[in-house]
Design a protein around this motif. Structure first.
Motif, PDB file in Angstrom:
ATOM      1  N   GLY A  24       1.544 -28.774  -1.916  1.00  0.00           N
ATOM      2  CA  GLY A  24       0.441 -27.876  -2.222  1.00  0.00           C
ATOM      3  C   GLY A  24      -0.791 -28.195  -1.405  1.00  0.00           C
ATOM      4  N   TYR A  54       4.280 -23.106 -14.293  1.00  0.00           N
ATOM      5  CA  TYR A  54       3.636 -23.759 -13.155  1.00  0.00           C
ATOM      6  C   TYR A  54       4.410 -23.498 -11.867  1.00  0.00           C
ATOM      7  N   SER A 102       4.151 -19.842 -10.859  1.00  0.00           N
ATOM      8  CA  SER A 102       2.832 -19.513 -10.318  1.00  0.00           C
ATOM      9  C   SER A 102       2.730 -19.893  -8.840  1.00  0.00           C
ATOM     10  N   ILE A 103       3.287 -21.044  -8.485  1.00  0.00           N
ATOM     11  CA  ILE A 103       3.256 -21.475  -7.082  1.00  0.00           C
ATOM     12  C   ILE A 103       4.055 -20.520  -6.210  1.00  0.00           C
ATOM     13  N   SER A 120      -2.498 -18.480  -8.389  1.00  0.00           N
ATOM     14  CA  SER A 120      -3.397 -19.617  -8.235  1.00  0.00           C
ATOM     15  C   SER A 120      -4.044 -20.003  -9.558  1.00  0.00           C
ATOM     16  N   MET A 152      -1.594 -21.969 -11.644  1.00  0.00           N
ATOM     17  CA  MET A 152      -1.473 -23.333 -11.133  1.00  0.00           C
ATOM     18  C   MET A 152      -2.631 -24.197 -11.613  1.00  0.00           C
ATOM     19  N   SER A 181      -2.038 -27.658 -13.906  1.00  0.00           N
ATOM     20  CA  SER A 181      -1.756 -28.849 -13.102  1.00  0.00           C
ATOM     21  C   SER A 181      -2.297 -30.134 -13.718  1.00  0.00           C
ATOM     22  N   ASN A 211       4.441 -23.022  -0.038  1.00  0.00           N
ATOM     23  CA  ASN A 211       4.218 -22.781  -1.463  1.00  0.00           C
ATOM     24  C   ASN A 211       5.503 -22.368  -2.176  1.00  0.00           C
ATOM     25  N   GLY A 234       7.255 -24.607  -5.254  1.00  0.00           N
ATOM     26  CA  GLY A 234       7.468 -24.052  -6.588  1.00  0.00           C
ATOM     27  C   GLY A 234       8.910 -24.186  -7.044  1.00  0.00           C
TER      28      GLY A 234
END
Length: 472
Positions: free
Chosen positions: A243, A300, A303-304, A335, A338, A342, A419, A423
């Motif tokens: 990331g 998570y 989302s990535i 974003s 994430m 995180s 990305n 993910g």
């Protein structure tokens, strides 16, 4: 509300302070990752490949420095302010001084500007750790309540969004107003440094540390290597590394894209940052609604992937301004998801280590996470430098075809693909689901309760003359 619930309850005032402390952390690396490369190439006059080599070299040294800093911070004496807050304040002051030198010392010593750049950039890795590691260790020690941690993680993410939005909107306009000159960077960096000092110190003074270790024994330095091998820690760090690479590659390339592909349309950078904020808040809202149903891992990782997909869609028409705005909005949803999750995941990893090893390692995990993020930023900052040098980039001139292709690649293609891969790795590899975290939280609370009871019994015995006489 019982005693433990009251202990873990975070007031609105404290949440505001926590948000301020995190917003104060943003300008340091945000401006470094976005504007330092073009400042060094177009203002200071350095070769982009030389700067890229510095970014790589400094990350190698960080691989040694960061774990040491985390170990030191975990083993520093506890004060009345707590285990981390006093060192956060000290770190902020030292880092702010170093930050000003990073930008402007090369201009003061033009004869040895490359040497000065190397020294100040290497030092920023150390001084930033002194403020970043204590701050990133705060969520696990502020509360062990899952909802409150989720709230703090969301606040941290929202603070980052607001901070990045402010920089993303203001910085291009400041640079444009002053014509990409030294004056513009003096205004930009000077203002950012003031924000760092004011927000970080006020925020640090307004938060509290509540969660104490279940075991007073400190871990050994060699334990860092075994901690790093734990599966959820490894997966989280790999994803953070990728990331960081993707984010910094894109952010440090955006200004080249706006300058040389969009013909100095800095306003596009500013407005797309504003639009992406709407998507980020939508992503955070959706995450809060879906987390109970889908869990942190799926949300998570998804989302990535979503963020990467909408980044790649820009390749269909790279100079299409409406498409840039649309993908900024939709990519912002990913974003936001994430950012909302995180730091909660990092706090879960701290509890997992405590659960398995019986020791708290907030500083260790925060430092290792700081290292992989900075390593990602180093590689992400180096990739554009090497690509620009290899494709024939010439500062302050119209670019040839290969340089234009290189700028498009480092702004859109490479970050988008990275990305998506990261993910997928997280979804496939992370193994702490909701049920496992409930087990971990209940176990740690029971341990702390037992420790508090034993401590109280010892104090009762040592303070009662009858017990002392009986023992004689």
């Amino acid at each position: 509300m019982d005693k433990r619930e009251r202990l873990n309850k975070i007031s609105v005032r404290e949440k505001v302070a926590f948000g301020m402390a995190n917003m104060g952390n943003i300008p340091i690396m945000a401006l470094v990752g976005t504007y330092l490369l073009i400042f060094y190439t177009d203002i200071v006059g350095l070769n982009p490949a030389a700067v890229a080599t510095l970014f790589i070299f400094s990350r190698i040294l960080d691989g040694i420095n960061d774990p040491i800093m985390g170990f030191v911070i975990d083993h520093l004496p506890k004060s009345r302010m707590g285990r981390f807050r006093p060192y956060l304040i000290i770190g902020v002051i030292l880092c702010a001084v170093n930050y000003l030198m990073l930008w402007f010392a090369p201009l003061l010593f033009p004869g040895i500007k490359l040497v000065v750049v190397y020294i100040t950039y290497l030092l920023i890795g150390i001084s930033f750790d002194m403020m970043d590691i204590p701050l990133n260790a705060m969520i696990p020690v502020m509360t062990d309540d899952e909802k409150e941690r989720g709230s703090l993680s969301a606040i941290k993410g929202a603070s980052y969004m607001v901070g990045i939005l402010g920089i993303g909107m203001a910085a291009p306009l400041i640079i444009q107003k002053f014509g990409n000159s030294v004056t513009g960077y003096l205004v930009l960096v000077g203002g950012a440094t003031a924000i760092v000092l004011i927000f970080s110190i006020i925020g640090a003074l307004g938060i509290k540390e509540r969660v104490q270790p279940t075991n007073e024994e400190k871990y050994k330095f060699r334990d860092l290597f075994s901690i790093l091998r734990e599966r959820p820690v490894v997966i989280s760090f790999v994803v953070s590394l990728l990331g960081g690479v993707a984010m910094t590659t894109a952010s440090s390339s955006n200004i080249y894209f706006a300058t040389y592909i969009l013909d100095n349309r800095m306003d596009v950078l500013s407005f797309s940052s504003l639009i992406s904020m709407g998507g980020m808040f939508a992503g955070m809202f959706l995450t809060s609604r879906l987390i109970g149903r889908l869990g942190k891992k799926t949300l998570y990782g998804g989302s990535i992937v979503l963020f990467g997909i909408f980044m790649l869609i820009r390749l269909f028409s790279v100079t299409n301004i409406p498409l840039i705005y649309l993908t900024s909005l939709l990519g912002g949803v990913g974003s936001g998801g994430m950012m909302a999750l995180s730091y909660g995941i990092q706090a879960d990893n701290v509890d997992y280590i405590d659960f398995k090893r019986g020791t708290r390692a907030e500083g260790a995990l925060a430092s290792l996470n700081s290292f992989v993020i900075k390593a990602g930023q180093g590689f992400g900052g180096a990739i554009p430098g090497y690509v620009l040098a290899a494709t024939g980039y010439a500062a302050n001139q119209a670019q040839i075809g290969s340089a234009i292709t290189g700028i498009i690649g480092i702004t859109i293609l490479i970050p988008g693909l990275i990305n998506i891969v990261s993910g997928i790795i997280f979804i496939a590899g992370y193994n702490l689901d909701k049920d496992k975290m409930s087990e971990i939280t209940d176990t740690l609370r029971a341990r702390r309760k037992s420790m508090e009871k034993e401590k109280k019994n010892r104090e009762t015995v040592s303070g009662n003359p009858a017990f002392e006489q009986a023992s004689i």
